[in-house]
Design an enzyme around this catalytic site. Structure first.
Site, PDB file in Angstrom:
ATOM      1  N   ASP A 293      -4.148  -5.625  12.387  1.00  0.00           N
ATOM      2  CA  ASP A 293      -3.029  -5.030  13.221  1.00  0.00           C
ATOM      3  C   ASP A 293      -2.253  -6.154  13.685  1.00  0.00           C
ATOM      4  O   ASP A 293      -2.608  -6.942  14.568  1.00  0.00           O
ATOM      5  CB  ASP A 293      -3.494  -4.149  14.245  1.00  0.00           C
TER       6      ASP A 293
ATOM      7  N   ASN B 251      14.494  -3.083  10.034  1.00  0.00           N
ATOM      8  CA  ASN B 251      15.714  -2.546   9.258  1.00  0.00           C
ATOM      9  C   ASN B 251      16.872  -3.057  10.016  1.00  0.00           C
ATOM     10  O   ASN B 251      16.903  -3.567  10.962  1.00  0.00           O
ATOM     11  CB  ASN B 251      15.651  -0.777   8.923  1.00  0.00           C
TER      12      ASN B 251
ATOM     13  N   GLY C 183       6.293   2.506  10.438  1.00  0.00           N
ATOM     14  CA  GLY C 183       5.275   1.479   9.805  1.00  0.00           C
ATOM     15  C   GLY C 183       5.310   0.104  10.831  1.00  0.00           C
ATOM     16  O   GLY C 183       5.024   0.598  12.177  1.00  0.00           O
ATOM     17  N   VAL C 184       5.106  -1.024  10.584  1.00  0.00           N
ATOM     18  CA  VAL C 184       4.980  -1.781  11.275  1.00  0.00           C
ATOM     19  C   VAL C 184       5.947  -2.026  12.432  1.00  0.00           C
ATOM     20  O   VAL C 184       5.711  -2.706  13.561  1.00  0.00           O
ATOM     21  CB  VAL C 184       4.723  -3.444  10.503  1.00  0.00           C
ATOM     22  N   ASP C 185       7.148  -1.713  12.027  1.00  0.00           N
ATOM     23  CA  ASP C 185       8.360  -1.892  12.945  1.00  0.00           C
ATOM     24  C   ASP C 185       8.172  -1.175  14.288  1.00  0.00           C
ATOM     25  O   ASP C 185       8.309  -1.573  15.383  1.00  0.00           O
ATOM     26  CB  ASP C 185       9.664  -1.447  12.352  1.00  0.00           C
TER      27      ASP C 185
ATOM     28  N   THR D 298       6.732  -3.900   1.587  1.00  0.00           N
ATOM     29  CA  THR D 298       5.618  -2.879   0.507  1.00  0.00           C
ATOM     30  C   THR D 298       5.287  -1.701   0.948  1.00  0.00           C
ATOM     31  O   THR D 298       4.342  -0.886   0.406  1.00  0.00           O
ATOM     32  CB  THR D 298       4.432  -3.793   0.146  1.00  0.00           C
TER      33      THR D 298
ATOM     34  N   VAL E 111       7.313   1.357   3.241  1.00  0.00           N
ATOM     35  CA  VAL E 111       8.554   2.532   3.219  1.00  0.00           C
ATOM     36  C   VAL E 111       9.536   1.943   2.127  1.00  0.00           C
ATOM     37  O   VAL E 111      10.204   2.655   1.425  1.00  0.00           O
ATOM     38  CB  VAL E 111       9.322   2.650   4.570  1.00  0.00           C
TER      39      VAL E 111
HETATM   40  N1  AR6 Z   1       0.066  -4.498  11.341  1.00  0.00           N
HETATM   41  C1  AR6 Z   1       0.146  -5.063   9.887  1.00  0.00           C
HETATM   42  N2  AR6 Z   1       0.679  -4.358   8.868  1.00  0.00           N
HETATM   43  C2  AR6 Z   1       1.129  -3.088   9.343  1.00  0.00           C
HETATM   44  C3  AR6 Z   1       1.074  -2.431  10.287  1.00  0.00           C
HETATM   45  C4  AR6 Z   1       0.511  -3.123  11.663  1.00  0.00           C
HETATM   46  N3  AR6 Z   1       0.307  -2.826  12.559  1.00  0.00           N
HETATM   47  N4  AR6 Z   1       1.607  -1.071  10.291  1.00  0.00           N
HETATM   48  C5  AR6 Z   1       2.220  -0.986   9.108  1.00  0.00           C
HETATM   49  N5  AR6 Z   1       1.881  -2.098   8.348  1.00  0.00           N
HETATM   50  P1  AR6 Z   1       6.473  -0.974   6.476  1.00  0.00           P
HETATM   51  P2  AR6 Z   1       8.734  -1.810   5.045  1.00  0.00           P
HETATM   52  C6  AR6 Z   1       1.798  -2.257   6.896  1.00  0.00           C
HETATM   53  O1  AR6 Z   1       6.698   0.375   5.798  1.00  0.00           O
HETATM   54  O2  AR6 Z   1       8.181  -1.587   3.798  1.00  0.00           O
HETATM   55  C7  AR6 Z   1      10.300   0.937   9.054  1.00  0.00           C
HETATM   56  O3  AR6 Z   1      10.628   2.165   9.379  1.00  0.00           O
HETATM   57  C8  AR6 Z   1       2.246  -1.351   6.093  1.00  0.00           C
HETATM   58  O4  AR6 Z   1       0.843  -0.834   5.503  1.00  0.00           O
HETATM   59  O5  AR6 Z   1       6.203  -1.223   7.909  1.00  0.00           O
HETATM   60  O6  AR6 Z   1       9.353  -3.375   4.995  1.00  0.00           O
HETATM   61  C9  AR6 Z   1      11.383  -0.080   9.271  1.00  0.00           C
HETATM   62  O7  AR6 Z   1      12.094   0.289  10.332  1.00  0.00           O
HETATM   63  C10 AR6 Z   1       2.756  -2.192   4.746  1.00  0.00           C
HETATM   64  O8  AR6 Z   1       1.719  -2.766   4.121  1.00  0.00           O
HETATM   65  O9  AR6 Z   1       7.830  -2.176   6.169  1.00  0.00           O
HETATM   66  C11 AR6 Z   1      12.321  -0.131   8.044  1.00  0.00           C
HETATM   67  O10 AR6 Z   1      13.183   1.282   8.165  1.00  0.00           O
HETATM   68  C12 AR6 Z   1       3.413  -3.259   5.497  1.00  0.00           C
HETATM   69  O11 AR6 Z   1       3.223  -3.431   6.753  1.00  0.00           O
HETATM   70  C13 AR6 Z   1      11.343   0.190   6.972  1.00  0.00           C
HETATM   71  O12 AR6 Z   1      10.091   0.648   7.637  1.00  0.00           O
HETATM   72  C14 AR6 Z   1       5.119  -2.994   5.295  1.00  0.00           C
HETATM   73  O13 AR6 Z   1       5.107  -1.546   5.629  1.00  0.00           O
HETATM   74  C15 AR6 Z   1      10.850  -1.194   6.350  1.00  0.00           C
HETATM   75  O14 AR6 Z   1       9.931  -1.020   5.161  1.00  0.00           O
END
Ligand code: AR6
Length: 184
Positions: A16, A30, A38-40, A131, A133
């Site tokens: 994490d 975003n 997600g991570v955000d 990778t 959303v």
């Molecule tokens: N630690 C590490 N990696 C993580 C965590 C964490 N705590 N949580 C999720 N991931 P995403 P994107 C991984 O969807 O594709 C948001 O709503 C996840 O499993 O977070 O760039 C933003 O506001 C995946 O492998 O980011 C944007 O609208 C990776 O982080 C949109 O999502 C990225 O997944 C950005 O989409």
């Protein structure tokens, strides 16, 4: 997995990113910088509401109220996070037509690393940008991420650059890509 590139360590970990004790962590944000899923979402929850206030301030002061363009990066403090800084970047939404999106993803990594270097950060952790959303294929993304990081480390040393992968499956993809690159 760990490997050295010209005096810098690249590390792949499962975990994490909000728990990372690196000087900076990178947020896959975003363009609004107002948080999301997600991570955000995880980073905003762990950092506390000061992070949202700081992001709003960046929108106003640095971006003239506009959204952060895809591939670019901005920096805030980390507030309640163990990391001192959060570098926010916006990955490309994968639409399946390749090259343009690949360039934009490379820009995310390069611009985040450049900003980190400007702030004398010595350790930085990335998530797998775009990778989730945004549906960028993980295999392609892993190659772009690692190639861009390795290229950057040829000109600028960091103590550690960590890729924090959120699943065993993603970790294996990144590990295979890194092994192939260092075997070349
Ligand atoms: N630690 C590490 N990696 C993580 C965590 C964490 N705590 N949580 C999720 N991931 P995403 P994107 C991984 O969807 O594709 C948001 O709503 C996840 O499993 O977070 O760039 C933003 O506001 C995946 O492998 O980011 C944007 O609208 C990776 O982080 C949109 O999502 C990225 O997944 C950005 O989409």
């Amino acid at each position: 997995m760990k490997t050295m590139i010209d005096g810098s360590t690249i590390e792949l970990q499962i975990g994490d990113i909000t728990k990372q004790r690196t000087d900076a962590i990178v947020n896959a944000a975003n363009g609004t910088l107002l948080g999301g899923g997600g991570v955000d979402g995880a980073i905003h929850r762990a950092a506390g509401k000061e992070l949202l206030a700081a992001c709003k301030n960046v929108r106003q002061e640095e971006l003239g109220g506009k959204e952060l363009p895809t591939g670019e990066a901005v920096i805030t403090r980390g507030y309640q996070l163990p990391a001192t800084y959060v570098i926010h970047t916006v990955g490309p939404v994968w639409k399946g037509n390749g090259q343009h999106e690949e360039v934009l993803l490379a820009n995310c990594y390069r611009n985040a690393l450049q900003l980190a270097a400007d702030y004398q950060v010595s350790s930085i952790a990335f998530p797998s940008i775009a990778t989730g959303v945004y549906h960028f294929p993980v295999n392609k993304a892993s190659r772009i991420a690692l190639e861009t990081i390795i290229h950057f480390l040829r000109g600028q040393a960091f103590e550690r650059v960590v890729m924090t992968l959120f699943s065993e499956k993603d970790y294996e993809v990144y590990k295979t890509s890194l092994e192939e690159m260092i075997a070349k």
